[in-house]
Structures are given as C-alpha cells and as structure tokens.
Write an enzyme that holds these catalytic residues in place. Structure first.
Site, PDB file in Angstrom:
ATOM      1  N   HIS A 406     -52.344  29.568  48.725  1.00 18.38           N
ATOM      2  CA  HIS A 406     -53.384  28.575  49.035  1.00 18.38           C
ATOM      3  C   HIS A 406     -54.765  29.181  49.226  1.00 18.38           C
ATOM      4  O   HIS A 406     -55.722  28.478  49.576  1.00 18.38           O
ATOM      5  CB  HIS A 406     -53.022  27.813  50.307  1.00 18.38           C
ATOM      6  CG  HIS A 406     -51.796  26.978  50.219  1.00 18.38           C
ATOM      7  ND1 HIS A 406     -51.805  25.646  49.877  1.00 18.38           N
ATOM      8  CD2 HIS A 406     -50.498  27.299  50.413  1.00 18.38           C
ATOM      9  CE1 HIS A 406     -50.569  25.177  49.901  1.00 18.38           C
ATOM     10  NE2 HIS A 406     -49.761  26.158  50.209  1.00 18.38           N
ATOM     11  N   LYS A 609     -64.666  19.314  57.048  1.00 15.78           N
ATOM     12  CA  LYS A 609     -63.661  20.323  56.703  1.00 15.78           C
ATOM     13  C   LYS A 609     -63.798  21.462  57.726  1.00 15.78           C
ATOM     14  O   LYS A 609     -64.750  21.500  58.481  1.00 15.78           O
ATOM     15  CB  LYS A 609     -63.868  20.864  55.267  1.00 15.78           C
ATOM     16  CG  LYS A 609     -65.269  21.327  54.984  1.00 15.78           C
ATOM     17  CD  LYS A 609     -65.492  21.601  53.494  1.00 15.78           C
ATOM     18  CE  LYS A 609     -65.566  20.328  52.672  1.00 15.78           C
ATOM     19  NZ  LYS A 609     -64.968  20.492  51.330  1.00 15.78           N
ATOM     20  N   ARG A 610     -62.856  22.395  57.740  1.00 15.23           N
ATOM     21  CA  ARG A 610     -62.972  23.527  58.659  1.00 15.23           C
ATOM     22  C   ARG A 610     -64.293  24.235  58.399  1.00 15.23           C
ATOM     23  O   ARG A 610     -64.764  24.307  57.262  1.00 15.23           O
ATOM     24  CB  ARG A 610     -61.789  24.479  58.461  1.00 15.23           C
ATOM     25  CG  ARG A 610     -60.471  23.946  58.976  1.00 15.23           C
ATOM     26  CD  ARG A 610     -60.487  23.772  60.468  1.00 15.23           C
ATOM     27  NE  ARG A 610     -60.680  25.033  61.171  1.00 15.23           N
ATOM     28  CZ  ARG A 610     -59.690  25.720  61.770  1.00 15.23           C
ATOM     29  NH1 ARG A 610     -58.452  25.265  61.730  1.00 15.23           N
ATOM     30  NH2 ARG A 610     -59.923  26.840  62.418  1.00 15.23           N
ATOM     31  N   LYS A 615     -67.338  27.789  52.787  1.00 12.19           N
ATOM     32  CA  LYS A 615     -67.469  26.334  52.543  1.00 12.19           C
ATOM     33  C   LYS A 615     -68.938  25.903  52.648  1.00 12.19           C
ATOM     34  O   LYS A 615     -69.300  24.792  52.288  1.00 12.19           O
ATOM     35  CB  LYS A 615     -66.575  25.575  53.519  1.00 12.19           C
ATOM     36  CG  LYS A 615     -65.070  25.824  53.322  1.00 12.19           C
ATOM     37  CD  LYS A 615     -64.255  25.145  54.413  1.00 12.19           C
ATOM     38  CE  LYS A 615     -62.776  25.478  54.328  1.00 12.19           C
ATOM     39  NZ  LYS A 615     -62.011  24.677  53.354  1.00 12.19           N
ATOM     40  N   THR A 720     -58.713  19.182  49.372  1.00 13.22           N
ATOM     41  CA  THR A 720     -57.965  17.925  49.252  1.00 13.22           C
ATOM     42  C   THR A 720     -58.790  16.765  49.811  1.00 13.22           C
ATOM     43  O   THR A 720     -58.617  15.623  49.403  1.00 13.22           O
ATOM     44  CB  THR A 720     -56.608  18.027  50.003  1.00 13.22           C
ATOM     45  OG1 THR A 720     -56.826  18.660  51.260  1.00 13.22           O
ATOM     46  CG2 THR A 720     -55.589  18.790  49.192  1.00 13.22           C
ATOM     47  N   LYS A 724     -59.517  12.672  48.632  1.00 13.10           N
ATOM     48  CA  LYS A 724     -59.474  11.500  49.512  1.00 13.10           C
ATOM     49  C   LYS A 724     -60.780  10.698  49.390  1.00 13.10           C
ATOM     50  O   LYS A 724     -60.767   9.470  49.327  1.00 13.10           O
ATOM     51  CB  LYS A 724     -59.228  11.951  50.960  1.00 13.10           C
ATOM     52  CG  LYS A 724     -57.886  12.611  51.172  1.00 13.10           C
ATOM     53  CD  LYS A 724     -57.816  13.473  52.418  1.00 13.10           C
ATOM     54  CE  LYS A 724     -56.509  14.283  52.463  1.00 13.10           C
ATOM     55  NZ  LYS A 724     -56.512  15.333  53.521  1.00 13.10           N
TER      56      LYS A 724
HETATM   57  C1  26W Z   1     -52.944  33.612  58.673  1.00 13.55           C
HETATM   58  C2  26W Z   1     -54.093  32.723  58.907  1.00 13.55           C
HETATM   59  C3  26W Z   1     -54.157  31.662  57.836  1.00 13.55           C
HETATM   60  C4  26W Z   1     -53.799  30.351  58.159  1.00 13.55           C
HETATM   61  C5  26W Z   1     -53.879  29.368  57.176  1.00 13.55           C
HETATM   62  C6  26W Z   1     -54.555  31.996  56.564  1.00 13.55           C
HETATM   63  C7  26W Z   1     -54.636  31.002  55.569  1.00 13.55           C
HETATM   64  C8  26W Z   1     -54.293  29.718  55.911  1.00 13.55           C
HETATM   65  C9  26W Z   1     -54.319  28.629  54.881  1.00 13.55           C
HETATM   66  C10 26W Z   1     -53.809  29.085  53.600  1.00 13.55           C
HETATM   67  C11 26W Z   1     -55.681  28.153  54.719  1.00 13.55           C
HETATM   68  C12 26W Z   1     -55.700  26.816  54.030  1.00 13.55           C
HETATM   69  O1  26W Z   1     -55.488  25.810  54.647  1.00 13.55           O
HETATM   70  N1  26W Z   1     -55.996  26.853  52.737  1.00 13.55           N
HETATM   71  C13 26W Z   1     -56.347  25.623  52.092  1.00 13.55           C
HETATM   72  O2  26W Z   1     -55.170  25.072  51.506  1.00 13.55           O
HETATM   73  C14 26W Z   1     -55.440  23.799  50.912  1.00 13.55           C
HETATM   74  C15 26W Z   1     -54.123  23.208  50.440  1.00 13.55           C
HETATM   75  O3  26W Z   1     -53.676  23.877  49.305  1.00 13.55           O
HETATM   76  C16 26W Z   1     -56.478  23.920  49.788  1.00 13.55           C
HETATM   77  O4  26W Z   1     -56.754  22.649  49.291  1.00 13.55           O
HETATM   78  C17 26W Z   1     -57.752  24.581  50.308  1.00 13.55           C
HETATM   79  O5  26W Z   1     -58.623  24.831  49.240  1.00 13.55           O
HETATM   80  C18 26W Z   1     -57.403  25.888  51.002  1.00 13.55           C
HETATM   81  O6  26W Z   1     -58.551  26.463  51.623  1.00 13.55           O
END
Ligand code: 26W
Length: 882
Positions: A406, A609-610, A615, A720, A724
C-alpha cells in the site's frame, strides 16, 4: 452489562420481528428513506407473516432492550434510542450471521481470510439497518418513540480501529465480500483504544485516548468458546521423535490468551452476513494472589497488564513504523490466533492428514507487511505442530498467502532487527533463516546464467536477501518483512495502476524480473453503500429516480447512464439542489465547531486525509495565502468578481510526526487571520475541522464541490477518498498520481484539474537539483510566514526551511516546482465554477464515471485473479423476499 453469549443457533428471548430482507428492484426512491423516512417507512415497513405491520413489534423491541439491558424505562435521549435500536437490530444481524454460517458449514466452500492490523469500520447502525433492509421498520418505530434515525445514528462511537486508507479499505472490502456472497472473514485486533481523538488546543493538535468501548458494543459477540494460546520469548530445543525425525520444540517464556469477538458483517440485498473476528489479549491468570499476599501488588497485576497491553491501543502511525517491540507483539498475536483458528476449523472438517487440501479451502490476504509474520507462523504450525516435511509445508504456505503493498515510502516498509525478532519469536527467527537460506540458494542457482561473475551474483543476492544489514548501522541485521512477504506469497499486488508499476519497476524490480507473473494490480475501490447510498440518500434517490431503479447500488457500472443527462438543465437543477442541501449541513457543522456562519454559495474546497508532507497540505495552504493576498490587493468592486471559497482541511498527524503537526498549526494560524479579515472574509475562509474520521467524512464528502488530491506524483499509492468524492459528484484538482489517473480516465481527463510534475520526471529533477522552480509569489509568501504574518514564526521556521532551496534534499516533495502550475489549475477551477452549467455537467460526469471505483469491482478481481473463490449464497430467510 452482561454480554449475551452467541450460541450458533438462534438467540432466545425477545421474540424476533419477522422482517423482510429488502430486494433491490421495484420501489424507486427507496434509498432516500432518511429524507422522507416517515412517509415511506410506513409503506415499506415489512408486513410480518400475520399480515400486520411489524413496526409495533419493533418499537416494543427497542423499548424492551432499553428496559432489560440498560434498566431504562423510556427512550428519552438519542443515546437511549441508539442503545435500544442497536441491541434490537443486533438480533436480526445474528440471525443472518447464523444462517449464513450454517450454510457455509454445510457447503464447506473455500474461504478468504483478510489479515489486517487495521479495520476502520466507523459507525455500524445505519449501515447495518440499511444493508439488512430494516430501515422501514426502525425509522418508523423511532418516529413513534419521538426520535429521528439521523440523530440516533450520531449517538454511536466510531469503531476507529485504523489510521487511514489501509484500514478503511479493509472495511470496504468486508462490505463487498459479504455483498458478493464470498465466504470471507476479516481477522484483526480488538483494540481497546482506537485511533486517538484529535482536539485543537490554541490551534495545535492534541491527542486524546479513544475510549470507545465504555458503554459496551452491540455489534460484537464475545466468543468464550473461541480462544487460542499465543506464546512469546523463551527457547527452542531440538528433540528426536520416536520415528527418528528431529523436531523443534518451542517453549515460550510468556503466554497469553487470544479471546475472539465476532462482528457480523451484513451484505447488502443478500442473506449473506459474514464475519470480522477480532482478538482481545487476556492473561492466563488475571491475578497472582500469592504475589498479592506477599504484598507485591504490582507483580500480582503484572501478567494481566502485560497481556492486556498487547491489544490495548492502535499505533497511530500511517507511514513510519514505530519499531516498538509491542508493535511486533501485536502483529504476531493476531496472526498466531487467526492461523490457529483457521487450521483448527480445517482440521475439524478435514482431519490432520489432508493438509495438501488447505490451499483449496483457505486463502489469506496480507494487508501490507503488518501480518507478514504469517509466513513463518504457518510454517511453524505445519512443520512443528502438524509434523509436515519442510518442503510440503512451504508449498502449502506459499499457495495460501498473498500480499498487498500500500505504500512506496521507503520508511514505511517494516524491517525488524533480527535480535528483536530472535528474542520475541526465537522459533520464527530460525524459520525465517531457513526460508532465507533456501531462497538465497535458489537465487544463486537461478542467477548463475544471468550473473556468471560470483561477486556480481553475491551483490544481487545480498540485495534480495530477506535478512540483510541495516544500511544505517552495519552491525545490525534486519528482517525485511516486505521481501519475506514477496517470497512467501503467490501473488503481490499494488493498489492502483501507476503504483503497481512502481512496485514492479522500482521497489521489487529484482523480484519482478524473476517472478513476473506473481505481480498484479488491483486498483482500490470503495463501498457505494456507505459512501453514497447511505451517507447521501438525497443524491442516491435522485440517481435512482433518473435511472428508474436502485440496482446501481450493487452494480455501479449502471451509473454510466447518467452521462446522457449531464447537460440536462432540469436534472442539473435537482442535482445542484441536493448538493446545496448538503452544503447547508456542513455549514451547520462549521458553525458548531468554529461558531462562524459561512457563505453556502461559495465554492466548498476540501482536503481531508492524514497529514503528511507527501500529501502536500502545505502546498494547499500556500495557495490559500496567495489567494488571500490577491483579495487584499483588490478593490471592493474587484472582489465582487472573485469566486468565493470556503476551504476545509482535516486530518490527523501521527503523534510523533513533528512536521505534520506544524502543518496543522499553519492551517489554523492562517485560518484565524483570513477568517477575521473584514476585507476578505466574505470571499475566503479556511477551517481546520478536527478529529477527521469515518463519520466526519460521511458528512463532509456529500457537501464537497472541489476535493484536493495533490500528492507529489508517484507517492500516493492510490487514494480512496478521491473515489468517494467522485462518487458524490465532487470535482478533483490533483496530480497525475495514484487512482487520480484512473478517475480522470473514467470521468474524462478534461473534467479534472490536473497539474504538476509527472512521476517519471521526479528523480531527474531531484538529482539535478532543478526541482526548485523559483516564483516571486512563492518567495513573497515565504517571507510573509517567516515575517510572522500568521504569528508563531519560530514554530513555522522548520516548515519554511524544509522547502527553501538553500540545502540539498530540501523540498523533497517538490512544492516549489509545482507551485505555479497549481495556482494556474486553481485559476481554472474559478473560471469553471463561474459557469455553473459546465460545473454541474462535470459533477454529474464524475458520478457517472465512478462505476469502476466500487470495491465490488475490486473484490471481484481479487476473487478471480488471486483468491480463486466463488460466491456461496445462503438460502433466503424464511418468508424473506430474497
Ligand atoms: C508501520 C506503519 C504504517 C502503518 C500503515 C505504515 C504504512 C501504513 C499504511 C500502508 C499506510 C496507508 O494507509 N497507505 C494507504 O493505503 C491506501 C489503501 O490502499 C491507499 O489508497 C493510499 O494511497 C495509501 O497511502
């Protein structure tokens, strides 16, 4: 409150109201129940077998739940109504859950298991009532109790068991898997405290614990009959079995109990209700009386605290791993419990001599690297516990597992120090070493022809090794969880076309060159139930009336038919009316949070978004500062020509992410200056809406006219929220990144305000340090911020420094480079908004082109290309209309 045990057979007590599961045809405009719930509800309220309306029974049931579960004899507050309604609906949900799982038990279909450390579910009442087709009964019953479904729904706490995109995607996938009748369960952690609540204190982010379980949770069922032991630490010994086979015996130093909680997941317009099984960590013995009697109170509670800490709280980072041992403990805890759970169910049906059948009965999806320890855990269970030979176990493991990436952010790819892994999971570290040994040996043989030179080959093997040196500290060896996932999985996929190409061509290129067929793309999607039909019933109703049926809710490709009406003035007029009603609602929320009236005729410009540097919320604020300065320079007459804007930014910053917190403060600081400026406040406002979560998104997105997805190209894997917004007729200003590209392809690139450098040009720009396109407007704004125009200049200095071109590596996300093009694109937005007929045409074209971005399409592709699983639909409920 006594938690009521779920027997897999029907729940006793409270005579269930025979309600019909809804069909999707026949009654146009039913989705808009919330608007005209009262009028409609009576008509659509189910007629039970005895031909009488079931509303009275439903009303009675709500009151009974309140009386017998909460000891409250009348429904006086929305929260009362919520608790009564939720515990009443719960029983219908459990009925559907039971029927589905009885059917699946009988049919023994192949199951999907979605392993995810995060499930960002949000609220459940509205989604459950609507998916089960019970809105008629409950809307009417609540009316009789003097309550409105909308208010009642707001009494529910969000289940915020996730950070952002990854967690919410998992939730949308569960809705689609159930709606598509796919035998699929989610497995995760029942965090006691979810994503922190965000408050603003003097404009700064403040984090507050998310105590979401205080008044119980009607949407979960504690399964005291489903518990598994999970071990940590300890040592591994070799033993020789009777038959002479040497086995590894792991004796953990510490053990906890994984207690299951089932969360039934209702599909829409189908009898299928699947499951999200979340694990809670419990101590083996919750109180050490001997220690207590010895006066050592801490030790008496120690085991309990250590155990409960495992499932206590969600790590609030969505890009940089905390690297804390407790994080690895959480990951192993839910993976170990989930795999034991699946294998024990398999064994109960197929015995312990047919493990070769496992891949045909169970397939696992690893939601990013967080559950990757599953590769070693499945090997441990098959080899050490079930006694299989290594190679047979490896064959089964790699067939069963699949991995989704992701993010391409290098810092987000988890690497665990070998010493941490070896201490916490000694047997797994051994298994990973054996896996890596086999892998690097295989590589060496495989690369012999391509890289005859031993040193060349050694270099490539080292670069592809699952265990490798820490580039920043050569003493330390790391376990690369992404490499372990790639080597241990059958399929590896990215989440949007551009991202999947980057996955193949950059981050896993060496692996791609060896296993090209392993790499796939699965462009993300969102559930059209929650993200249009239920959060925007007015627009959903308008669409249903225009298309003549609400079948689009389960078949969003049908939305394309709206294209023919995009320029129809009458339809546009009704479309605009819906949007402005939603804008009024958002204006009400801004009033409640900031105490200010906003001009609802202004263009509502949203970025939610975060908070993250990639971003580029910072770039958005810089453009607002420029817009403000232009307005200041205008004469009052000139300002009358300006397109007024209400800008909203929302999102949480990881608690340890300093720069992201400074960006939030800049937004609130700039907002307080421009919102108070008498010259400009009628033409421009900027509000930071705190505590952005699923429920807030359900309010903001329907009201949005322009949404911003302006990440540096090549950094946002998919996004995503962009989907929406498009689904709700909101136009996009964005970069050529993630799923923005596919949205533009589907809705017509001419309808999207695209700007900025392309992904393929970035590395070049960074290398030649040509990424600093100077712009006098940019320099002016930097001077303003440095000069304290928005106060707090010391606090903002690192922000200014991070993008000025003095130092190499600065402005890594190319804000300066894209600034001018971004302002031009914003100019085009203003021009377009002046022509409402054109704006509304585009708005309708966005919804019409959103069919592809339903998570039903995404899940169908996973089921066909990766999981090889088909639907298994239970028979319709007795007397149901299914
Ligand atoms: C280990 C810390 C950590 C926690 C969560 C690292 C990475 C993440 C996630 C992968 C971050 C995340 O939410 N990525 C997002 O995933 C979405 C679903 O596929 C995508 O639409 C977003 O572009 C992506 O940033």
């Amino acid at each position: 409150m006594a938690q009521r045990q779920l027997q897999l057979n029907r729940v006793a007590g409270g005579a269930p109201v025979a309600t019909s599961r809804r069909s999707t045809r026949l009654v146009p405009g039913r989705t808009a129940l919330r608007v005209s719930a009262v009028a409609e509800a009576d008509k659509t309220a189910a007629i039970n077998k005895s031909g009488t309306s079931s509303v009275p029974a439903t009303t009675k049931d709500i009151e009974n739940k309140l009386r017998y579960l909460f000891g409250r004899n009348e429904v006086s507050t929305p929260n009362d109504a919520y608790q009564g309604t939720a515990w009443s609906v719960r029983e219908r949900l459990i009925d559907a859950f039971n029927k589905t799982h009885e059917h699946w038990k009988k049919e023994d279909p192949k199951f999907i298991y979605y392993l995810s450390a995060e499930f960002l579910m949000g609220r459940s009442l509205t989604n459950t009532v609507f998916n089960l087709g019970l809105q008629g009964d409950y809307a009417t019953a609540l009316k009789e109790l003097g309550q409105k479904m909308e208010q009642v729904a707001e009494a529910e706490r969000d289940a915020a068991l996730g950070n952002g995109g990854l967690g919410r995607l998992a939730a949308c996938f569960l809705d689609s898997m159930a709606t598509l009748d796919l035998p699929g369960w989610g497995y995760g952690i029942r965090y006691k405290y979810g994503m922190f609540k965000q408050a603003l204190k003097d404009g700064y982010q403040q984090e507050l614990p998310d105590i979401w379980l205080t008044s119980g949770n009607p949407w979960e069922v504690r399964r005291d009959d489903v518990r598994h032991m999970v071990g940590f630490g300890g040592r591994v010994e070799r033993r020789r079995e009777a038959g002479g086979r040497e086995v590894a015996v792991w004796t953990p130093a510490e053990q906890v109990i994984a207690q299951a909680y089932d969360n039934p997941i209702p599909g829409y317009s189908t009898p299928t209700t699947s499951n999200l099984r979340l694990w809670d960590a419990l101590p083996l013995s919750e109180f050490d009386l001997a220690a207590f009697n010895a006066g050592d109170y801490d030790r008496a509670m120690l085991a309990r605290e250590r155990a409960e800490a495992i499932s206590a709280v969600l790590y609030p980072n969505d890009s940089t791993p905390e690297g804390k041992e407790l994080r690895l403990k959480q990951q192993y805890f839910f993976v170990c419990a989930s795999l034991q759970d699946v294998l024990s169910r398999f064994k109960a049906t197929h015995g312990s001599a047919r493990w070769d059948l496992l891949p045909s009965k169970a397939v696992f999806q690893l939601n990013d690297t967080h559950p990757t320890i599953a590769v070693a855990e499945l090997m441990r269970l098959l080899v050490d516990v079930e006694g299989l030979e290594w190679d047979e176990a490896w064959g089964i493991t790699t067939k069963c597992l699949n991995y989704t990436n992701h993010t391409v952010m290098p810092e987000a790819l988890e690497k665990w120090p070998v010493k941490v892994m070896a201490k916490m999971l000694p047997r797994h570290m051994e298994i990973i070493e054996v896996i890596n040994e086999g892998w690097t040996q295989w590589l060496s043989a495989h690369l012999a022809s391509e890289l005859p030179a031993p040193e060349e080959r050694a270099k490539r093997i080292a670069a592809m090794s699952i265990i490798h040196e820490n580039p920043w500290n050569k003493e330390e060896m790391l376990v690369n969880m992404a490499y372990l996932a790639v080597v241990g999985s059958s399929a590896v996929n990215g989440v949007a076309a551009i991202h999947s190409n980057i996955v193949k061509d950059e981050i896993f290129n060496d692996f791609y060159k060896i296993f090209p067929s392993k790499f796939q793309n699965k462009t993300n999607g969102v559930t059209p139930r929650r993200w249009l039909a239920w959060c925007n019933p007015e627009l959903a109703d308008l669409i249903t009336q225009q298309l003549g049926s609400d079948a689009w809710i389960n078949d969003t490709e049908q939305l394309t038919a709206l294209r023919t009406h995009a320029s129809d003035p009458a339809f546009q007029q009704r479309w605009a009316a819906v949007k402005s009603a939603k804008k009024e609602r958002l204006a009400g929320l801004i009033k409640r949070v900031w105490g200010e009236e906003v001009n609802t005729a202004a263009l509502f410009d949203i970025q939610i978004k975060r908070i993250h540097e990639y971003k580029r919320q910072y770039l958005n604020v810089l453009s607002i500062i420029w817009r403000y300065k232009q307005l200041k320079r205008m004469s009052p007459q000139q300002r009358l020509q300006a397109v007024p804007r209400v800008c909203v930014i929302g999102g949480k910053a990881a608690s340890a992410y300093d720069m992201a917190k400074r960006i939030i403060r800049l937004v609130t600081a700039v907002g307080s200056v421009i919102n108070a400026d008498p010259d400009t406040r009628d033409y421009l406002r900027l509000y930071f809406l705190p505590d952005y979560n699923v429920s807030l998104a359900e309010t903001i997105i329907p009201a949005a006219e322009l949404s911003q997805h302006i990440s540096t190209a090549g950094t946002e894997a998919s996004g995503t929220s962009n989907m929406k917004f498009a689904l709700n007729g909101c136009l996009i200003i964005g970069t050529w990144d993630g799923a923005n590209i596919e949205i533009a392809e589907e809705t017509g690139v001419e309808n999207v305000f695209v700007f900025g450098v392309r992904a393929e040009d970035i590395n070049g720009l960074r290398k030649e340090r040509k990424n600093f396109k100077t712009d006098p407007r940019w320099d002016e704004i930097m001077r303003d911020i440095e000069g304290g125009m928005f106060g707090d200049k010391e606090y903002f200095k690192p922000l200014v420094d991070s993008v000025n071109n003095m130092k190499v590596g600065n402005d890594w996300f190319l804000l300066a480079n894209d600034f001018a093009a971004y302002l031009d694109a914003q100019q085009q937005v203003d021009e377009c908004y002046r022509d409402q007929a054109e704006w509304l045409r585009r708005s309708i074209m966005y919804t019409a082109g959103s069919g592809k971005f339903s998570s039903d399409r995404t899940i169908r592709q996973y089921a066909e290309d990766i999981w090889h699983v088909g639907p298994c639909r239970p028979p319709p409920a007795a007397g149901g209309q299914q």
